[in-house]
Design a protein around this motif. Structure first.
Motif, mmCIF file in Angstrom:
data_model
loop_
_atom_site.group_PDB
_atom_site.id
_atom_site.type_symbol
_atom_site.label_atom_id
_atom_site.label_comp_id
_atom_site.label_asym_id
_atom_site.label_seq_id
_atom_site.Cartn_x
_atom_site.Cartn_y
_atom_site.Cartn_z
ATOM 1 N N UNK A 213 35.600 35.748 24.281
ATOM 2 C CA UNK A 213 35.945 34.975 23.116
ATOM 3 C C UNK A 213 35.782 33.492 23.446
ATOM 4 N N UNK A 214 35.278 32.773 22.511
ATOM 5 C CA UNK A 214 34.998 31.370 22.712
ATOM 6 C C UNK A 214 36.275 30.549 22.646
ATOM 7 N N UNK A 215 36.481 29.628 23.534
ATOM 8 C CA UNK A 215 37.692 28.812 23.604
ATOM 9 C C UNK A 215 37.821 27.882 22.401
ATOM 10 N N UNK A 216 36.712 27.393 21.867
ATOM 11 C CA UNK A 216 36.789 26.493 20.708
ATOM 12 C C UNK A 216 37.275 27.235 19.465
ATOM 13 N N UNK A 217 36.845 28.486 19.322
ATOM 14 C CA UNK A 217 37.316 29.286 18.183
ATOM 15 C C UNK A 217 38.821 29.539 18.293
ATOM 16 N N UNK A 218 39.259 29.787 19.501
ATOM 17 C CA UNK A 218 40.683 30.002 19.745
ATOM 18 C C UNK A 218 41.490 28.747 19.423
ATOM 19 N N UNK A 219 41.017 27.581 19.859
ATOM 20 C CA UNK A 219 41.713 26.329 19.579
ATOM 21 C C UNK A 219 41.692 25.987 18.091
ATOM 22 N N UNK A 220 40.575 26.205 17.413
ATOM 23 C CA UNK A 220 40.496 25.942 15.974
ATOM 24 C C UNK A 220 41.466 26.853 15.203
ATOM 25 N N UNK A 221 41.548 28.097 15.605
ATOM 26 C CA UNK A 221 42.481 29.031 14.955
ATOM 27 C C UNK A 221 43.925 28.582 15.172
ATOM 28 N N UNK A 222 44.232 28.148 16.378
ATOM 29 C CA UNK A 222 45.583 27.693 16.700
ATOM 30 C C UNK A 222 45.974 26.481 15.860
ATOM 31 N N UNK A 223 45.105 25.481 15.770
ATOM 32 C CA UNK A 223 45.392 24.290 14.967
ATOM 33 C C UNK A 223 45.434 24.620 13.472
ATOM 34 N N UNK A 224 44.605 25.526 13.053
ATOM 35 C CA UNK A 224 44.629 25.964 11.649
ATOM 36 C C UNK A 224 45.964 26.612 11.291
ATOM 37 N N UNK A 225 46.480 27.440 12.184
ATOM 38 C CA UNK A 225 47.787 28.063 11.959
ATOM 39 C C UNK A 225 48.915 27.033 11.947
ATOM 40 N N UNK A 226 48.817 26.018 12.797
ATOM 41 C CA UNK A 226 49.835 24.958 12.818
ATOM 42 C C UNK A 226 49.820 24.191 11.493
ATOM 43 N N UNK A 227 48.628 23.866 10.983
ATOM 44 C CA UNK A 227 48.522 23.165 9.699
ATOM 45 C C UNK A 227 49.074 24.038 8.576
ATOM 46 N N UNK A 228 48.760 25.328 8.598
ATOM 47 C CA UNK A 228 49.274 26.254 7.584
ATOM 48 C C UNK A 228 50.799 26.346 7.644
ATOM 49 N N UNK A 229 51.332 26.386 8.862
ATOM 50 C CA UNK A 229 52.786 26.417 9.035
ATOM 51 C C UNK A 229 53.428 25.143 8.501
#
Length: 150
Positions: free
Chosen positions: A1-17
Protein backbone atom coordinates in the motif's frame (compact mmCIF):
# COMPACT_ATOMS: atom_id res chain seq x y z
CA UNK A 1 0.00 0.00 0.00
CA UNK A 2 1.27 3.41 -0.89
CA UNK A 3 2.20 5.68 2.04
CA UNK A 4 0.79 8.81 0.37
CA UNK A 5 -2.63 7.19 0.00
CA UNK A 6 -2.52 6.23 3.66
CA UNK A 7 -1.61 9.78 4.72
CA UNK A 8 -4.27 11.35 2.47
CA UNK A 9 -6.91 9.02 3.94
CA UNK A 10 -5.80 9.88 7.47
CA UNK A 11 -6.00 13.66 6.88
CA UNK A 12 -9.31 13.25 5.08
CA UNK A 13 -10.76 11.45 8.10
CA UNK A 14 -9.46 14.18 10.42
CA UNK A 15 -11.14 16.88 8.29
CA UNK A 16 -14.38 14.84 8.24
CA UNK A 17 -14.21 14.45 12.02
CA UNK A 18 -13.69 18.20 12.44
CA UNK A 19 -16.73 18.95 10.25
CA UNK A 20 -18.89 16.51 12.19
CA UNK A 21 -17.81 18.03 15.50
CA UNK A 22 -18.55 21.50 14.16
CA UNK A 23 -22.06 20.41 13.18
CA UNK A 24 -22.54 18.75 16.57
CA UNK A 25 -21.50 21.73 18.67
CA UNK A 26 -22.65 24.61 16.46
CA UNK A 27 -25.62 26.47 17.85
CA UNK A 28 -26.95 29.40 15.86
CA UNK A 29 -27.58 32.59 17.77
CA UNK A 30 -31.08 32.77 19.16
CA UNK A 31 -32.23 35.64 21.31
CA UNK A 32 -32.72 34.33 24.79
CA UNK A 33 -36.01 34.62 26.55
CA UNK A 34 -34.42 36.73 29.25
CA UNK A 35 -33.68 39.47 26.69
CA UNK A 36 -37.32 39.80 25.75
CA UNK A 37 -39.50 42.04 27.80
CA UNK A 38 -41.30 40.07 30.43
CA UNK A 39 -44.92 40.71 31.10
CA UNK A 40 -45.60 41.71 34.60
CA UNK A 41 -47.86 39.24 36.31
CA UNK A 42 -49.98 40.55 39.11
CA UNK A 43 -51.67 38.07 41.39
CA UNK A 44 -55.34 38.63 41.74
CA UNK A 45 -56.57 38.98 45.29
CA UNK A 46 -59.23 36.31 44.63
CA UNK A 47 -56.62 33.59 44.04
CA UNK A 48 -56.02 31.56 47.16
CA UNK A 49 -52.99 29.44 47.83
CA UNK A 50 -55.26 26.92 49.52
CA UNK A 51 -56.93 26.29 46.14
CA UNK A 52 -53.84 24.47 44.88
CA UNK A 53 -53.90 20.78 45.65
CA UNK A 54 -51.20 18.21 44.87
CA UNK A 55 -51.99 15.09 42.87
CA UNK A 56 -51.01 12.89 45.81
CA UNK A 57 -53.53 14.71 48.03
CA UNK A 58 -56.21 14.26 45.34
CA UNK A 59 -55.45 10.54 45.27
CA UNK A 60 -55.75 10.38 49.08
CA UNK A 61 -59.18 12.03 48.99
CA UNK A 62 -60.37 9.70 46.23
CA UNK A 63 -59.02 6.65 48.12
CA UNK A 64 -60.88 7.69 51.27
CA UNK A 65 -64.11 5.70 51.20
CA UNK A 66 -65.81 8.25 53.47
CA UNK A 67 -65.35 11.19 51.06
CA UNK A 68 -68.70 12.68 50.14
CA UNK A 69 -70.03 13.24 46.65
CA UNK A 70 -69.45 17.00 46.98
CA UNK A 71 -65.87 16.53 48.21
CA UNK A 72 -65.11 14.25 45.25
CA UNK A 73 -66.60 16.71 42.79
CA UNK A 74 -64.70 19.69 44.23
CA UNK A 75 -61.44 17.76 44.40
CA UNK A 76 -61.67 16.57 40.80
CA UNK A 77 -62.54 20.07 39.62
CA UNK A 78 -59.38 21.36 41.33
CA UNK A 79 -57.43 18.48 39.77
CA UNK A 80 -58.58 19.51 36.31
CA UNK A 81 -57.92 23.17 37.08
CA UNK A 82 -54.36 22.70 38.35
CA UNK A 83 -53.24 19.37 36.88
CA UNK A 84 -55.46 18.93 33.83
CA UNK A 85 -52.63 18.79 31.32
CA UNK A 86 -50.53 15.63 31.41
CA UNK A 87 -46.89 15.68 30.31
CA UNK A 88 -46.38 14.71 26.65
CA UNK A 89 -45.90 11.07 25.76
CA UNK A 90 -42.40 9.67 25.55
CA UNK A 91 -42.62 8.27 22.05
CA UNK A 92 -45.30 5.60 22.24
CA UNK A 93 -45.04 5.21 26.02
CA UNK A 94 -47.02 7.26 28.49
CA UNK A 95 -45.25 9.65 30.83
CA UNK A 96 -44.60 8.11 34.28
CA UNK A 97 -46.82 10.77 35.91
CA UNK A 98 -49.80 9.43 33.94
CA UNK A 99 -49.99 6.49 36.35
CA UNK A 100 -51.34 8.83 39.03
CA UNK A 101 -54.11 10.00 36.70
CA UNK A 102 -54.92 6.39 35.86
CA UNK A 103 -55.09 5.52 39.55
CA UNK A 104 -57.42 8.47 40.17
CA UNK A 105 -59.69 7.28 37.34
CA UNK A 106 -59.76 3.72 38.70
CA UNK A 107 -60.46 4.87 42.26
CA UNK A 108 -63.16 7.36 41.27
CA UNK A 109 -64.98 4.64 39.33
CA UNK A 110 -64.89 2.29 42.34
CA UNK A 111 -65.77 4.92 44.96
CA UNK A 112 -69.10 4.27 46.75
CA UNK A 113 -70.11 7.96 46.80
CA UNK A 114 -69.38 8.75 43.16
CA UNK A 115 -71.92 9.48 40.47
CA UNK A 116 -71.93 9.14 36.71
CA UNK A 117 -71.79 12.94 36.34
CA UNK A 118 -68.55 13.13 38.33
CA UNK A 119 -66.95 10.33 36.34
CA UNK A 120 -68.08 11.67 32.97
CA UNK A 121 -67.08 15.26 33.71
CA UNK A 122 -63.60 14.22 34.83
CA UNK A 123 -63.20 11.89 31.84
CA UNK A 124 -64.34 14.47 29.28
CA UNK A 125 -62.19 17.27 30.68
CA UNK A 126 -59.11 15.07 30.89
CA UNK A 127 -59.58 13.82 27.31
CA UNK A 128 -60.23 17.31 25.97
CA UNK A 129 -56.98 18.63 27.45
CA UNK A 130 -54.87 15.58 26.53
CA UNK A 131 -55.59 14.40 22.99
CA UNK A 132 -52.60 12.02 22.93
CA UNK A 133 -53.84 10.12 25.97
CA UNK A 134 -57.44 9.47 24.84
CA UNK A 135 -56.94 5.74 24.36
CA UNK A 136 -55.09 5.34 27.64
CA UNK A 137 -57.72 7.33 29.55
CA UNK A 138 -60.48 5.19 28.03
CA UNK A 139 -58.59 2.02 28.98
CA UNK A 140 -58.34 3.09 32.62
CA UNK A 141 -61.97 4.22 32.62
CA UNK A 142 -63.08 0.85 31.22
CA UNK A 143 -60.99 -1.05 33.78
CA UNK A 144 -62.46 1.04 36.60
CA UNK A 145 -66.04 0.64 35.44
CA UNK A 146 -65.60 -3.11 34.85
CA UNK A 147 -64.13 -3.58 38.32
CA UNK A 148 -67.20 -2.14 40.01
CA UNK A 149 -69.25 -4.65 41.92
CA UNK A 150 -72.56 -3.98 40.19
Amino acid sequence: MDITLLLESFFGLIVLLALLMLVLFYKPFKPSKSNKKKKRVVDSPKKKESDFIALEKILEIVKNRKSTNKELEDTLNLAIKHHGTIHPKLGTRTHPDFDIYGEILLRICRHPNTSKEIILNFDRELEARNEDYKKDINDFLSKGLNSRGV
